[in-house]
Design an enzyme around this catalytic site. Structure first.
Site, mmCIF file in Angstrom:
data_model
loop_
_atom_site.group_PDB
_atom_site.id
_atom_site.type_symbol
_atom_site.label_atom_id
_atom_site.label_comp_id
_atom_site.label_asym_id
_atom_site.label_seq_id
_atom_site.Cartn_x
_atom_site.Cartn_y
_atom_site.Cartn_z
ATOM 1 N N HIS A 1 74.690 -14.091 -84.327
ATOM 2 C CA HIS A 1 74.467 -15.161 -83.349
ATOM 3 C C HIS A 1 75.808 -15.826 -83.052
ATOM 4 C CE1 HIS A 1 70.044 -15.037 -84.085
ATOM 5 N NE2 HIS A 1 70.462 -14.623 -85.276
ATOM 6 N N LEU A 2 76.203 -15.819 -81.788
ATOM 7 C CA LEU A 2 77.461 -16.456 -81.391
ATOM 8 C C LEU A 2 77.257 -17.823 -80.748
ATOM 9 C CD1 LEU A 2 79.535 -13.419 -80.057
ATOM 10 C CD2 LEU A 2 79.811 -14.668 -82.204
ATOM 11 N N ASN B 1 69.658 -15.674 -78.083
ATOM 12 C CA ASN B 1 69.098 -17.031 -78.151
ATOM 13 C C ASN B 1 70.152 -18.066 -77.786
ATOM 14 O OD1 ASN B 1 70.529 -16.535 -80.541
ATOM 15 N ND2 ASN B 1 69.267 -17.953 -81.739
ATOM 16 N N HIS C 1 66.146 -7.707 -90.040
ATOM 17 C CA HIS C 1 66.144 -8.376 -91.354
ATOM 18 C C HIS C 1 64.840 -8.254 -92.157
ATOM 19 C CE1 HIS C 1 64.260 -11.323 -88.780
ATOM 20 N NE2 HIS C 1 65.395 -11.886 -88.385
ATOM 21 N N ASN D 1 65.436 -17.464 -92.119
ATOM 22 C CA ASN D 1 64.224 -16.831 -91.618
ATOM 23 C C ASN D 1 64.513 -15.371 -91.278
ATOM 24 O OD1 ASN D 1 61.635 -16.452 -90.763
ATOM 25 N ND2 ASN D 1 61.834 -17.619 -88.869
ATOM 26 N N ASP E 1 72.948 -11.004 -89.824
ATOM 27 C CA ASP E 1 72.180 -12.107 -89.227
ATOM 28 C C ASP E 1 72.981 -13.402 -89.312
ATOM 29 O OD1 ASP E 1 70.198 -13.577 -88.016
ATOM 30 O OD2 ASP E 1 68.859 -13.623 -89.749
ATOM 31 N N HIS F 1 75.279 -23.024 -88.118
ATOM 32 C CA HIS F 1 74.769 -24.326 -87.689
ATOM 33 C C HIS F 1 75.787 -25.394 -88.078
ATOM 34 C CE1 HIS F 1 70.786 -22.874 -86.597
ATOM 35 N NE2 HIS F 1 70.743 -22.213 -87.731
ATOM 36 N N PHE G 1 66.761 -22.942 -89.540
ATOM 37 C CA PHE G 1 66.853 -21.702 -90.295
ATOM 38 C C PHE G 1 68.205 -21.035 -90.049
ATOM 39 C CE2 PHE G 1 62.180 -21.992 -89.749
ATOM 40 C CZ PHE G 1 61.758 -21.759 -91.044
ATOM 41 N N GLY G 2 68.757 -20.378 -91.070
ATOM 42 C CA GLY G 2 69.911 -19.512 -90.857
ATOM 43 C C GLY G 2 71.104 -19.828 -91.728
#
Length: 428
Positions: free
Chosen positions: A63-64, A95, A232, A278, A305, A309, A323-324
């Site tokens: 995720h960037l 996302n 995942h 998650n 994954d 954040h 989550f993450g």
């Protein structure tokens, strides 16, 4: 500029062979490999004695955050983190805000990637508009731009919608990638529904919420004739479903993360946001099933994954934190330390799961260390020991449960197209 990597153990065709490798920044390619090359052939000589030279790693799931989440990560900071971790190709989840669900938003994203990325970034397109699970995107238009289609962290809930998307993807030769989660079985859980959740007084996420979705989707993929890739994997039941589907000849592939291979629910020390992810960390038996599934080929690749954040968000209780966790900068040393050094797998196997396997899985350009190949390379020091220190991360995200861990086997130099995109000075 020409660079000579001298004396490395080069990962080629599944083996480590001692060779010299000459790369040319003008062409971005490997000029020649040989048992020994003269230092006069290059402007810069990189002493790689005792080090491993591998094709750059590929991560099929990161995720960037940009556009829309730049406080968490940007294309520039995320690809710097990837380069530091030895990755030269990453597949970015959709996302973002806006979601890459139309040609215009996808083209704007690709323009930003060309401007800011240090390495190769291949974006996913969404399966449905705004990832809302209702209207399927114009897959014909987006397919030339996207590495695959996924709604990422919001699994497609309607079977009919997923089936229609799979049939269209099959006609295009595209991959459908899925975060598998039946929302009706979540019950506002924040960690695995096991003994540790009871001890911490937190609501749990049942394993069946994942496995039942995978079971539905592999049967849809069989009917549609689609390549279906599971994100995942975290439960023993999911491994069983995927194993059975493969035995039945269904075109299903799957990934597992370093944190699910190395941690389980009993490793969660308290109600801490950096342990909220998650899918969640599952039971010990799930962790063991994941390792077994990787070793026997049920699970095809390792993906991080990487989900950054802000520090403020992750300092909250699991009830409120997002989550993450991050993963790009620590993936190789974590896996080398806790799997290779403990004899669970050989370093050649680990390199296989991080290099040629993900490229072949998604039909991406292969990266080999041979004359004329793109010089996307990582130099690894398996003797180097270091402490995970989030204050030194290239990523904006510091949300990791591995902060303070002592690990061995770190990337010390990464090249993308012969250009050095990460370098750490070696202590001699």
């Amino acid at each position: 500029m020409k660079r000579l990597v001298k004396g490395a153990h080069v990962f080629q065709e599944g083996r480590l062979i001692k060779q010299d490798v000459l790369v040319d920044e003008a062409t971005g390619r490997i000029e020649v490999t040989a048992a020994e090359l003269s230092e006069d052939t290059a402007e810069e000589v990189i002493d790689a004695e005792g080090l491993i030279l591998s094709p750059g790693f590929t991560d099929l799931h990161i995720h960037l955050r940009e556009p829309g989440g730049e406080a968490k990560e940007t294309i520039a900071s995320g690809t710097a983190a990837a380069a530091k971790g030895g990755f030269t190709t990453v597949c970015a989840m959709p996302n973002t805000r806006p979601v890459p669900d139309h040609q215009a938003s996808m083209e704007k994203l690709l323009h930003k990637i060309r401007e800011d990325a240090l390495i190769h970034v291949l974006p996913y397109a969404a399966i449905t508009e705004r990832q809302a699970g209702r209207t399927i995107v114009d897959m014909d238009t987006l397919h030339p731009y996207a590495c695959a289609f996924t709604d990422d962290g919001v699994g497609v809930q309607e079977a009919g919608t997923m089936f229609a998307a799979m049939k269209k993807a099959a006609s295009l030769g595209a991959v459908i990638t899925a975060h598998c989660e039946d929302n009706s079985l979540l019950y506002q859980g924040v960690m695995h529904d096991g003994s540790r959740a009871g001890e911490l007084g937190l609501p749990g996420i049942a394993s069946v919420s994942e496995s039942v979705h995978i079971a539905r989707d592999v049967l849809l993929a069989e009917a549609a004739g689609c390549h279906y890739h599971v994100c995942h994997v975290s439960t023993k039941e999911s491994v069983r479903v995927i194993r059975d589907a493969k035995r039945a000849g269904i075109h299903v592939t799957a990934e597992v993360t370093p944190h699910h291979l190395l941690l389980n629910e009993q490793d969660i020390p308290a109600d801490e946001g950096n342990y909220k992810m998650n899918p969640p960390l599952r039971a010990k038996e799930d962790q063991m099933a994941l390792i077994e599934g990787l070793l026997d080929g049920t699970i095809d690749v390792i993906a991080t994954d990487h989900a950054p954040h802000t520090k403020e968000e992750k300092e909250r209780s699991m009830l409120e934190a997002p989550f993450g966790i991050t993963g790009l900068e620590t993936a190789f040393p974590l896996l080398y330390t806790h799997l290779c050094q403990r004899g669970v797998l050989q370093v050649e196997e680990l390199l296989h799961w991080l290099t040629d396997r993900p490229n072949r899985l998604f039909g991406l350009p292969e990266r080999k260390i041979e004359q004329g190949a793109p010089a996307d390379l990582v130099l690894l020091d398996t003797k180097k020991s270091g402490i995970v220190d989030t204050a030194e991360h290239a990523s904006k995200g510091t949300n990791t449960p591995f902060d303070g861990w002592t690990l061995q086997g770190w990337p010390v130099l990464t090249m993308c197209g012969s250009k050095v995109v990460y370098r750490e000075e070696r202590e001699r």
